[in-house]
Design a protein around this motif. Structure first.
Motif, mmCIF file in Angstrom:
data_model
loop_
_atom_site.group_PDB
_atom_site.id
_atom_site.type_symbol
_atom_site.label_atom_id
_atom_site.label_comp_id
_atom_site.label_asym_id
_atom_site.label_seq_id
_atom_site.Cartn_x
_atom_site.Cartn_y
_atom_site.Cartn_z
ATOM 1 N N ASP A 266 17.471 27.472 52.145
ATOM 2 C CA ASP A 266 16.658 28.811 53.127
ATOM 3 C C ASP A 266 17.044 28.563 54.882
ATOM 4 O OD1 ASP A 266 13.977 30.289 52.647
ATOM 5 O OD2 ASP A 266 13.102 28.633 54.587
ATOM 6 N N PHE A 267 17.129 27.504 55.092
ATOM 7 C CA PHE A 267 17.042 27.795 56.522
ATOM 8 C C PHE A 267 18.467 28.483 57.144
ATOM 9 C CE2 PHE A 267 18.285 25.725 60.730
ATOM 10 C CZ PHE A 267 16.774 25.685 61.591
ATOM 11 N N MET A 268 18.902 27.606 56.766
ATOM 12 C CA MET A 268 20.373 28.508 56.719
ATOM 13 C C MET A 268 20.459 30.086 56.430
ATOM 14 S SD MET A 268 22.306 26.341 59.030
ATOM 15 C CE MET A 268 22.460 25.224 59.732
ATOM 16 N N GLU A 269 19.884 30.159 55.151
ATOM 17 C CA GLU A 269 19.953 32.028 55.003
ATOM 18 C C GLU A 269 19.039 32.346 55.998
ATOM 19 O OE1 GLU A 269 18.016 31.894 50.777
ATOM 20 O OE2 GLU A 269 19.441 33.727 50.317
ATOM 21 N N ARG A 270 18.584 32.133 56.857
ATOM 22 C CA ARG A 270 17.345 32.666 57.797
ATOM 23 C C ARG A 270 18.149 32.884 58.940
ATOM 24 N NH1 ARG A 270 12.916 30.494 58.428
ATOM 25 N NH2 ARG A 270 13.428 28.440 57.585
ATOM 26 N N LYS A 271 18.581 31.684 59.150
ATOM 27 C CA LYS A 271 19.194 31.544 61.413
ATOM 28 C C LYS A 271 20.020 31.102 61.218
ATOM 29 C CE LYS A 271 14.890 30.330 62.507
ATOM 30 N NZ LYS A 271 13.368 29.585 62.240
ATOM 31 N N GLY A 272 21.269 31.104 60.142
ATOM 32 C CA GLY A 272 22.895 30.468 59.795
ATOM 33 C C GLY A 272 23.557 30.752 61.175
ATOM 34 N N TYR A 273 23.139 32.245 59.916
ATOM 35 C CA TYR A 273 24.447 33.061 61.507
ATOM 36 C C TYR A 273 23.904 33.235 62.504
ATOM 37 C CZ TYR A 273 27.619 36.724 62.509
ATOM 38 O OH TYR A 273 28.791 36.982 63.078
ATOM 39 N N SER A 274 23.101 33.159 63.229
ATOM 40 C CA SER A 274 22.701 33.302 64.866
ATOM 41 C C SER A 274 22.975 31.596 65.269
ATOM 42 C CB SER A 274 21.097 33.486 65.365
ATOM 43 O OG SER A 274 20.201 32.736 64.689
ATOM 44 N N GLN A 277 26.453 31.495 65.343
ATOM 45 C CA GLN A 277 27.170 32.141 66.190
ATOM 46 C C GLN A 277 26.999 31.481 67.945
ATOM 47 O OE1 GLN A 277 29.361 35.213 65.792
ATOM 48 N NE2 GLN A 277 29.133 35.640 68.290
ATOM 49 N N ARG A 278 25.875 30.532 68.226
ATOM 50 C CA ARG A 278 25.715 30.119 69.112
ATOM 51 C C ARG A 278 26.688 28.967 69.886
ATOM 52 N NH1 ARG A 278 20.241 27.949 70.249
ATOM 53 N NH2 ARG A 278 21.111 26.072 69.215
ATOM 54 N N LEU A 279 26.583 28.700 67.768
ATOM 55 C CA LEU A 279 27.911 26.852 67.652
ATOM 56 C C LEU A 279 29.309 27.639 68.156
ATOM 57 C CD1 LEU A 279 28.626 24.163 67.732
ATOM 58 C CD2 LEU A 279 28.842 25.315 64.434
ATOM 59 N N LEU A 280 29.821 28.329 67.615
ATOM 60 C CA LEU A 280 31.299 29.210 68.125
ATOM 61 C C LEU A 280 31.368 29.132 69.767
ATOM 62 C CD1 LEU A 280 33.714 30.351 66.789
ATOM 63 C CD2 LEU A 280 32.742 32.996 66.534
ATOM 64 N N THR A 352 28.164 20.739 64.840
ATOM 65 C CA THR A 352 26.838 21.596 63.858
ATOM 66 C C THR A 352 26.176 22.662 65.028
ATOM 67 O OG1 THR A 352 25.366 20.124 63.373
ATOM 68 C CG2 THR A 352 27.103 19.512 62.190
ATOM 69 N N PRO A 353 25.432 23.244 64.413
ATOM 70 C CA PRO A 353 25.016 23.888 64.734
ATOM 71 C C PRO A 353 23.029 22.743 66.137
ATOM 72 C CG PRO A 353 25.060 25.316 63.321
ATOM 73 C CD PRO A 353 25.512 23.686 63.071
ATOM 74 N N PHE A 354 23.573 21.868 65.693
ATOM 75 C CA PHE A 354 22.465 20.819 65.963
ATOM 76 C C PHE A 354 22.987 19.418 67.203
ATOM 77 C CE2 PHE A 354 21.218 21.912 61.607
ATOM 78 C CZ PHE A 354 20.125 22.745 61.747
ATOM 79 N N HIS A 355 24.902 20.515 67.085
ATOM 80 C CA HIS A 355 24.616 19.757 69.172
ATOM 81 C C HIS A 355 24.937 21.041 69.983
ATOM 82 C CE1 HIS A 355 27.746 17.479 66.055
ATOM 83 N NE2 HIS A 355 27.451 16.475 66.483
ATOM 84 N N THR A 356 23.865 20.285 71.199
ATOM 85 C CA THR A 356 23.473 21.101 72.483
ATOM 86 C C THR A 356 24.837 21.200 73.344
ATOM 87 O OG1 THR A 356 23.211 18.918 73.354
ATOM 88 C CG2 THR A 356 20.859 19.907 71.942
ATOM 89 N N GLU A 357 24.361 22.169 73.846
ATOM 90 C CA GLU A 357 25.530 22.026 75.030
ATOM 91 C C GLU A 357 25.699 21.126 75.819
ATOM 92 O OE1 GLU A 357 25.184 25.084 78.313
ATOM 93 O OE2 GLU A 357 23.618 26.630 76.458
ATOM 94 N N ASN A 358 25.080 20.101 76.141
ATOM 95 C CA ASN A 358 25.097 19.039 77.017
ATOM 96 C C ASN A 358 26.456 17.783 76.653
ATOM 97 O OD1 ASN A 358 24.422 17.718 78.972
ATOM 98 N ND2 ASN A 358 22.828 16.446 78.151
#
Ligand SMILES: Cc1ncc(COP(=O)(O)O)c(C=O)c1O
Length: 467
Positions: A266-274, A277-280, A352-358
């Motif tokens: 559910d989470f990725m269906e709603r938010k995965g693309y963005s 995109q940020r991870l990319l 993964t998207p749960f890595h930060t810029e830092n």
């Protein structure tokens, strides 16, 4: 949010029930610390919680949502990882004593499942990037040849992507499976996230695989052991796959794990693309940063006929004095950064998207310092990956039930191997049970061991052979 299982668990907990049912910790009362919190949702089959083995309520709803999201006709939640999913796929397709065409780079559960069925593997060797010592995956021509040579094979199983994030382009492989009318099974354990962004390789089930298994826990926000088996109503009936799943899965599946699958979808269906995109963007920034580091580079894994997962970061240490293994240790001990795996020349990291810029900055900083300290500017010679098929002397199932003894590696040439000998990574077996050990292989094993490579199946320089 549309998470039927999660919703049911929340409702039950909020009702403040007095449970006289399993599990014995009674909604966490008998647990401590974080386990106590998790225990509040750790329930069993009770009215309203449905049943994984014949789902009609919240589990059915959650599985249907997953099927729609991943492009399958139906999906089955798995609480023992892709390992069980692979057993289910193979048992749904291969008959006792049958044959399955598989990549030599398959997970060990594939051979285990075949051995239990007294079935035989027909191996197809993966293509190799010898310069970087990286297996790419199976190419369609080799797969087609195996089908021509083995018209009695009951299916094909390929692993895509592999640990290095490289995925055989699936369209041609789907066409071949259709031409020969054999079911295509895909072990997509490392690719559950592919569906959520178009910069990832194509998702196997959407591309036309018959069955495809994905470990959610490897790359998605999901608890360890969570996985999904996706199916198409094509050559193999859904009823058969569900029946086999029911034979192989526990009768007490964890609702924590099933809720975790439900949430991740559910989470990725709603938010995965963005999020991807940020991870990319973060990874593109990381790529620019690594270009300024002289002795460590990101390996370009964009090969013709293969697709690449941009979130798998493969770093080459070839121009340093370090093996991938020692670089992994330095990164962990001196910088607190823990990589997914290392081989002779490379480090592999999962982003993964749960890595930060830092996190990426810390990684770049550590790599910069390692390059300063250990960089040589000169490329080291490598030991090419061993990529040939040994002679099969006795059938797999017979080999694993034979009497064995352990002998020193340097005395093993000519004997029959009783176990799988697998250097990790890359995880491609040098030998499988029932195959002939040659002096070429024993020399190769000794050389790998002297370099510090971990080889599954070798204990104290000894190898198990059939008596
Ligand atoms: C390619 C591949 N397939 C299957 C598996 C098994 O997955 P799980 O750990 O979810 O059982 C693994 C695990 O490492 C794997 O790498």
């Amino acid at each position: 949010m549309n998470t039927p299982i999660l919703r049911m668990l929340e409702t039950y907990k909020n009702e403040n029930p007095v449970p006289f049912h399993m599990p014995g910790h009674i909604l966490g009362r008998g647990l401590i610390n974080e386990l106590k919190i998790a225990g509040q949702w750790d329930i069993t089959e009770i009215p309203g919680s449905d049943c994984l083995h014949s789902p009609v309520g919240v589990i059915k709803e959650a599985q249907d949502l997953a099927a729609r999201c991943f492009g399958a006709d139906y999906s089955i939640f798995l609480v023992n990882g892709s390992t069980t999913g692979i057993h289910i796929m193979i048992n749904s397709v291969v008959r006792q004593g049958g044959k399955l065409i598989i990549g030599r780079d398959c997970h060990k559960s594939v051979l285990n499942a075949l051995a239990l069925l007294k079935a035989e593997p027909v191996f197809v060797l993966p293509e190799i990037d010898n310069e970087n010592q990286i297996p790419k995956g199976i190419n369609p021509q080799d797969l087609e040849q195996a089908l021509v040579d083995n018209p009695d094979a009951q299916g094909i199983l390929i692993t895509r992507p592999n640990y290095y994030g490289i995925a055989s382009s699936v369209e041609d492989i789907v066409k071949i499976s259709q031409k020969y009318n054999v079911p295509l099974l895909i072990d997509e354990a490392h690719g559950a996230h592919f569906i959520f962004h178009n910069a990832f390789p194509e998702c196997g089930i959407r591309a036309g695989a018959e069955l495809c298994v994905q470990s959610l826990h490897k790359t998605m926000p999901a608890l360890t052991q969570t996985a999904i088996l996706h199916g198409k109503n094509n050559l193999i009936s859904r009823e058969k796959v569900e029946m086999i799943s029911s034979m192989l899965q526990t009768t007490s599946p964890s609702y924590l794990l099933m809720a975790s699958i439900d949430f991740a979808r559910d989470f990725m269906e709603r938010k995965g693309y963005s999020l991807y995109q940020r991870l990319l963007e973060n990874i593109n920034e990381f790529n620019r940063g690594i270009e300024n580091i002289p002795s460590i580079n990101r390996v370009c894994t964009e090969y013709k006929g293969f697709e690449t997962d941009f979130s798998r970061i493969v770093l080459s240490l070839k121009n340093t004095a370090l093996s991938g293994y020692s670089a992994e240790e330095i990164l962990r001990k001196d910088y607190g950064i823990v990589a997914e795996m290392a081989d002779q020349f490379n480090l592999v990291l999962i982003a993964t998207p749960f890595h930060t810029e830092n996190d990426f900055k810390k990684l770049l900083n550590a790599l910069g310092r390692i390059s300063e300290e250990y960089g040589t500017g000169k490329e080291r010679k490598n030991l090419p990956l061993y990529n040939s098929l040994p002679e099969r002397v006795i059938p797999l199932h017979q080999a694993i039930s034979s009497k064995t003894r352990e002998i020193p590696i340097n005395k093993a040439a000519g004997e029959i191997c009783s176990t799988s000998i697998v250097p990790y990574p890359p995880g491609i077996p040098l030998l499988n049970p029932g195959e002939r050990i040659t002096s070429e292989i024993t020399d190769y094993i000794s050389e790998l061991l002297s370099m510090g490579c971990l080889i599954h199946g070798i204990n104290n320089q000894k190898i198990s052979v059939i008596i």
